[in-house]
Design a protein around this motif. Structure first.
Motif, PDB file in Angstrom:
ATOM      1  N   GLY A  26      68.580  81.818  72.766  1.00  0.00           N
ATOM      2  CA  GLY A  26      69.334  82.895  73.395  1.00  0.00           C
ATOM      3  C   GLY A  26      70.718  82.457  73.848  1.00  0.00           C
ATOM      4  O   GLY A  26      71.472  81.846  73.106  1.00  0.00           O
ATOM      5  N   ALA A  27      71.049  82.781  75.107  1.00  0.00           N
ATOM      6  CA  ALA A  27      72.368  82.456  75.644  1.00  0.00           C
ATOM      7  C   ALA A  27      72.606  80.953  75.675  1.00  0.00           C
ATOM      8  O   ALA A  27      73.739  80.493  75.530  1.00  0.00           O
ATOM      9  CB  ALA A  27      72.516  83.032  77.052  1.00  0.00           C
ATOM     10  N   PHE A  28      71.542  80.167  75.859  1.00  0.00           N
ATOM     11  CA  PHE A  28      71.703  78.715  75.879  1.00  0.00           C
ATOM     12  C   PHE A  28      72.150  78.215  74.502  1.00  0.00           C
ATOM     13  O   PHE A  28      72.998  77.330  74.401  1.00  0.00           O
ATOM     14  CB  PHE A  28      70.399  78.031  76.283  1.00  0.00           C
ATOM     15  N   ALA A  29      71.586  78.768  73.445  1.00  0.00           N
ATOM     16  CA  ALA A  29      71.991  78.367  72.099  1.00  0.00           C
ATOM     17  C   ALA A  29      73.405  78.848  71.789  1.00  0.00           C
ATOM     18  O   ALA A  29      74.176  78.163  71.110  1.00  0.00           O
ATOM     19  CB  ALA A  29      71.007  78.916  71.067  1.00  0.00           C
ATOM     20  N   ASP A  30      73.785  80.014  72.300  1.00  0.00           N
ATOM     21  CA  ASP A  30      75.123  80.563  72.035  1.00  0.00           C
ATOM     22  C   ASP A  30      76.231  79.720  72.653  1.00  0.00           C
ATOM     23  O   ASP A  30      77.383  79.782  72.228  1.00  0.00           O
ATOM     24  CB  ASP A  30      75.232  81.991  72.568  1.00  0.00           C
ATOM     25  N   SER A  31      75.912  78.933  73.669  1.00  0.00           N
ATOM     26  CA  SER A  31      76.937  78.140  74.348  1.00  0.00           C
ATOM     27  C   SER A  31      77.206  76.821  73.648  1.00  0.00           C
ATOM     28  O   SER A  31      78.008  76.013  74.120  1.00  0.00           O
ATOM     29  CB  SER A  31      76.531  77.862  75.793  1.00  0.00           C
ATOM     30  N   ALA A  32      76.571  76.590  72.517  1.00  0.00           N
ATOM     31  CA  ALA A  32      76.669  75.288  71.850  1.00  0.00           C
ATOM     32  C   ALA A  32      78.105  74.919  71.487  1.00  0.00           C
ATOM     33  O   ALA A  32      78.478  73.758  71.545  1.00  0.00           O
ATOM     34  CB  ALA A  32      75.802  75.282  70.589  1.00  0.00           C
ATOM     35  N   GLY A  33      78.920  75.877  71.128  1.00  0.00           N
ATOM     36  CA  GLY A  33      80.282  75.560  70.730  1.00  0.00           C
ATOM     37  C   GLY A  33      81.216  75.277  71.881  1.00  0.00           C
ATOM     38  O   GLY A  33      82.362  74.865  71.678  1.00  0.00           O
ATOM     39  N   HIS A  34      80.765  75.475  73.094  1.00  0.00           N
ATOM     40  CA  HIS A  34      81.622  75.299  74.273  1.00  0.00           C
ATOM     41  C   HIS A  34      81.271  73.984  74.964  1.00  0.00           C
ATOM     42  O   HIS A  34      80.819  73.941  76.080  1.00  0.00           O
ATOM     43  CB  HIS A  34      81.451  76.480  75.227  1.00  0.00           C
ATOM     44  N   ARG A  35      81.520  72.895  74.251  1.00  0.00           N
ATOM     45  CA  ARG A  35      81.204  71.594  74.807  1.00  0.00           C
ATOM     46  C   ARG A  35      82.217  70.538  74.382  1.00  0.00           C
ATOM     47  O   ARG A  35      82.016  69.347  74.578  1.00  0.00           O
ATOM     48  CB  ARG A  35      79.802  71.147  74.397  1.00  0.00           C
ATOM     49  N   GLY A  36      83.326  70.948  73.754  1.00  0.00           N
ATOM     50  CA  GLY A  36      84.315  69.998  73.289  1.00  0.00           C
ATOM     51  C   GLY A  36      85.234  69.516  74.387  1.00  0.00           C
ATOM     52  O   GLY A  36      85.130  69.947  75.540  1.00  0.00           O
ATOM     53  N   PRO A  37      86.146  68.602  74.058  1.00  0.00           N
ATOM     54  CA  PRO A  37      87.077  68.071  75.053  1.00  0.00           C
ATOM     55  C   PRO A  37      87.872  69.177  75.733  1.00  0.00           C
ATOM     56  O   PRO A  37      88.428  70.062  75.087  1.00  0.00           O
ATOM     57  CB  PRO A  37      88.003  67.180  74.212  1.00  0.00           C
ATOM     58  N   GLY A  38      87.895  69.137  77.040  1.00  0.00           N
ATOM     59  CA  GLY A  38      88.637  70.132  77.807  1.00  0.00           C
ATOM     60  C   GLY A  38      87.880  71.421  78.039  1.00  0.00           C
ATOM     61  O   GLY A  38      88.354  72.296  78.755  1.00  0.00           O
ATOM     62  N   GLY A  39      86.690  71.569  77.463  1.00  0.00           N
ATOM     63  CA  GLY A  39      85.945  72.811  77.607  1.00  0.00           C
ATOM     64  C   GLY A  39      84.771  72.712  78.547  1.00  0.00           C
ATOM     65  O   GLY A  39      83.883  73.565  78.552  1.00  0.00           O
ATOM     66  N   GLU A  40      84.765  71.652  79.379  1.00  0.00           N
ATOM     67  CA  GLU A  40      83.618  71.403  80.236  1.00  0.00           C
ATOM     68  C   GLU A  40      83.404  72.466  81.301  1.00  0.00           C
ATOM     69  O   GLU A  40      82.345  72.548  81.912  1.00  0.00           O
ATOM     70  CB  GLU A  40      83.767  70.034  80.898  1.00  0.00           C
ATOM     71  N   HIS A  41      84.422  73.294  81.549  1.00  0.00           N
ATOM     72  CA  HIS A  41      84.327  74.305  82.601  1.00  0.00           C
ATOM     73  C   HIS A  41      83.923  75.673  82.055  1.00  0.00           C
ATOM     74  O   HIS A  41      83.766  76.617  82.825  1.00  0.00           O
ATOM     75  CB  HIS A  41      85.684  74.446  83.292  1.00  0.00           C
ATOM     76  N   GLU A  42      83.777  75.816  80.745  1.00  0.00           N
ATOM     77  CA  GLU A  42      83.549  77.120  80.139  1.00  0.00           C
ATOM     78  C   GLU A  42      82.083  77.543  80.241  1.00  0.00           C
ATOM     79  O   GLU A  42      81.179  76.728  80.362  1.00  0.00           O
ATOM     80  CB  GLU A  42      83.981  77.082  78.661  1.00  0.00           C
ATOM     81  N   ARG A  43      81.851  78.853  80.162  1.00  0.00           N
ATOM     82  CA  ARG A  43      80.502  79.432  80.180  1.00  0.00           C
ATOM     83  C   ARG A  43      79.705  78.944  81.393  1.00  0.00           C
ATOM     84  O   ARG A  43      78.540  78.554  81.283  1.00  0.00           O
ATOM     85  CB  ARG A  43      79.763  79.081  78.886  1.00  0.00           C
ATOM     86  N   ASP A  44      80.329  78.970  82.566  1.00  0.00           N
ATOM     87  CA  ASP A  44      79.692  78.347  83.720  1.00  0.00           C
ATOM     88  C   ASP A  44      78.410  79.053  84.142  1.00  0.00           C
ATOM     89  O   ASP A  44      77.451  78.406  84.556  1.00  0.00           O
ATOM     90  CB  ASP A  44      80.670  78.231  84.884  1.00  0.00           C
ATOM     91  N   ARG A  45      78.329  80.381  84.039  1.00  0.00           N
ATOM     92  CA  ARG A  45      77.108  81.075  84.470  1.00  0.00           C
ATOM     93  C   ARG A  45      75.914  80.651  83.632  1.00  0.00           C
ATOM     94  O   ARG A  45      74.825  80.385  84.161  1.00  0.00           O
ATOM     95  CB  ARG A  45      77.304  82.589  84.376  1.00  0.00           C
ATOM     96  N   THR A  46      76.100  80.597  82.335  1.00  0.00           N
ATOM     97  CA  THR A  46      75.015  80.171  81.455  1.00  0.00           C
ATOM     98  C   THR A  46      74.621  78.742  81.763  1.00  0.00           C
ATOM     99  O   THR A  46      73.432  78.396  81.799  1.00  0.00           O
ATOM    100  CB  THR A  46      75.450  80.287  79.983  1.00  0.00           C
ATOM    101  N   ARG A  47      75.598  77.908  82.036  1.00  0.00           N
ATOM    102  CA  ARG A  47      75.311  76.495  82.251  1.00  0.00           C
ATOM    103  C   ARG A  47      74.719  76.243  83.636  1.00  0.00           C
ATOM    104  O   ARG A  47      73.971  75.281  83.827  1.00  0.00           O
ATOM    105  CB  ARG A  47      76.567  75.683  81.986  1.00  0.00           C
ATOM    106  N   PHE A  48      75.034  77.079  84.618  1.00  0.00           N
ATOM    107  CA  PHE A  48      74.330  76.997  85.900  1.00  0.00           C
ATOM    108  C   PHE A  48      72.830  77.237  85.678  1.00  0.00           C
ATOM    109  O   PHE A  48      71.978  76.513  86.206  1.00  0.00           O
ATOM    110  CB  PHE A  48      74.870  78.032  86.892  1.00  0.00           C
ATOM    111  N   ALA A  49      72.531  78.271  84.907  1.00  0.00           N
ATOM    112  CA  ALA A  49      71.129  78.584  84.627  1.00  0.00           C
ATOM    113  C   ALA A  49      70.466  77.455  83.842  1.00  0.00           C
ATOM    114  O   ALA A  49      69.284  77.140  84.058  1.00  0.00           O
ATOM    115  CB  ALA A  49      71.038  79.904  83.856  1.00  0.00           C
ATOM    116  N   TRP A  50      71.220  76.857  82.935  1.00  0.00           N
ATOM    117  CA  TRP A  50      70.670  75.768  82.127  1.00  0.00           C
ATOM    118  C   TRP A  50      70.328  74.552  82.994  1.00  0.00           C
ATOM    119  O   TRP A  50      69.310  73.901  82.783  1.00  0.00           O
ATOM    120  CB  TRP A  50      71.651  75.383  81.041  1.00  0.00           C
ATOM    121  N   GLU A  51      71.175  74.251  83.977  1.00  0.00           N
ATOM    122  CA  GLU A  51      70.883  73.124  84.869  1.00  0.00           C
ATOM    123  C   GLU A  51      69.556  73.343  85.595  1.00  0.00           C
ATOM    124  O   GLU A  51      68.745  72.416  85.736  1.00  0.00           O
ATOM    125  CB  GLU A  51      72.014  72.941  85.885  1.00  0.00           C
ATOM    126  N   ARG A  52      69.335  74.565  86.060  1.00  0.00           N
ATOM    127  CA  ARG A  52      68.071  74.855  86.738  1.00  0.00           C
ATOM    128  C   ARG A  52      66.892  74.754  85.765  1.00  0.00           C
ATOM    129  O   ARG A  52      65.790  74.345  86.144  1.00  0.00           O
ATOM    130  CB  ARG A  52      68.137  76.239  87.390  1.00  0.00           C
TER     131      ARG A  52
END
Length: 391
Positions: A26-52
């Motif tokens: 789902g949304a976790f898989a969709d965020s795969a492209g947002h992990r490159g250099p300088g993009g560490e702050h992107e898609r924060d809501r999805t990544r907050f949920a992923w940390e939990r």
């Protein structure tokens, strides 16, 4: 060292791979492209949920001592987890500073009350940290920092400015290196302080827009901000801070290299579109880039279980900083003139693509985290015993 994966590692790999396949959807898989250099702050809501999600699954704190965290893992199993994480293209981490830097530092230098207070929130994926080290006039020369902290009823009031602070907008806490002894200079009189970020009027976070178009880094202004306690005791901040920097270049270096391998693969696939057929010099550089990455991996594995080596972290930083910068250059060279623009270059909404961002971001690789010049000085003075550089 013998770094063969044993039966326990194979079973651990199967467990990790199965869990990631079930959860990177789902949304976790969709965020795969947002992990490159300088993009560490992107898609924060999805990544907050992923940390939990990671916390609930017990996948945070693998490298901590047996008495802390969710799940104990050997060094080889930590590498296995990093490999499977990259293979699954899971979301980029928001909690890695707390998990991989602050937590091991608390385990090594903090007291039991501090460990009980801060480690569970990190392990659950609910509390995030940023690092308050660099300042406008004290980046690579960290000992010249000017941020001060004054004792106030058992706590401290911190005043100063930090810069290049990754994820400061998302973090709940910041560990800050500040001078607590008036008149002290260089490495003396520094303390490692824990500062809550939610202090309106006392902490101001300002994003720094980079030439890649993103704003991962921030300036942090502290105006009498309250620090709740020190780690390692007042005046011992330099020793604690240096111990943390050594942790930054341990298992996390291998995790970083797995990301490098993914980026190199993208560059190679782009080059396979035609440039490899008519440019033998560029083809040779790409082969060297692949071979150097393998060498870095084996060097990292060789030093993984070693402690007390003052030169190992500096050697690792020199290797990966220069390698990644050269990869950024190759990322645009394999595309030729097309790398200077894009299909929508004249559009007001034009954005850089992944390889263009890679090139621009990697210009800083040999500067941040300790410049190449500083790393060479450390090796010269602490390993080779050469005279200190005149100041």
């Amino acid at each position: 060292m013998d770094f063969a994966f044993g039966p326990d590692d194979t079973a651990f790999r199967h467990e990790a791979r199965t869990w990631l396949e079930d959860h990177v959807t789902g949304a976790f898989a969709d965020s795969a492209g947002h992990r490159g250099p300088g993009g560490e702050h992107e898609r924060d809501r999805t990544r907050f949920a992923w940390e939990r999600e990671l916390g609930a699954g017990g996948w945070i704190g693998l490298g901590w001592d047996a008495d802390h965290g969710n799940r104990r893992a050997t060094l080889t199993q930590q590498v296995v987890w990093a490999e499977e994480y990259a293979r699954a293209r899971a979301p980029a981490r928001l909690g890695h500073i707390g998990e991989n830097l602050l937590a091991p530092t608390l385990i090594a230098h903090g007291d039991t009350d501090q460990q009980a207070r801060y480690l569970p929130g990190i392990a659950r994926g609910e509390e995030y940290w940023c690092q308050g080290y660099s300042e406008p006039g004290a980046g690579s020369d960290l000992a010249s920092l000017r941020t001060t902290a004054v004792a106030d009823g058992g706590r401290y009031r911190v005043t100063g400015q930090k810069i290049w602070t990754s994820l400061a907008r998302e973090a709940h806490w910041c560990f800050v290196l500040a001078r607590t002894e008036p008149g002290a200079t260089r490495h003396r009189g520094l303390s490692f302080l824990l500062v809550p970020m939610d202090q309106p009027g006392r902490i101001d976070v300002r994003p720094i827009r980079q030439m890649s178009g993103t704003s991962e880094f921030n300036e942090v202004f502290l105006d009498g901000a309250e620090a709740v306690e020190t780690v390692g005791g007042e005046g011992n901040g330099w020793q604690v801070a240096m111990g943390l920097l050594a942790l930054e270049r341990g298992v996390s270096t291998l995790v970083q290299q797995i990301g490098f391998e993914e980026e190199l693969g993208r560059v190679l696939r782009t080059a396979a579109g035609g440039v490899l057929d008519h440019d033998p010099v560029l083809r040779d550089r790409l082969v060297h880039q692949w071979a150097e990455l393998r060498t870095m991996r084996w060097n990292a594995l060789r030093t993984l279980g070693r402690t007390g080596d003052p030169g190992a972290p500096s050697v690792a930083k020199l290797l990966w900083g220069g390698w990644h910068r050269r990869l950024g250059e190759l990322a645009v060279q394999v595309r030729g003139a097309a790398a200077a623009a894009g299909p929508d270059a004249w559009s007001p909404s034009y954005e850089l693509d992944a390889l263009q961002r890679l090139f621009l971001f990697t210009r800083a690789d040999t500067i941040y985290g300790g410049s190449d010049e500083v790393q060479r000085n450390i090796i010269a003075e602490r390993v080779l015993g050469l005279p200190r550089e005149p100041r």
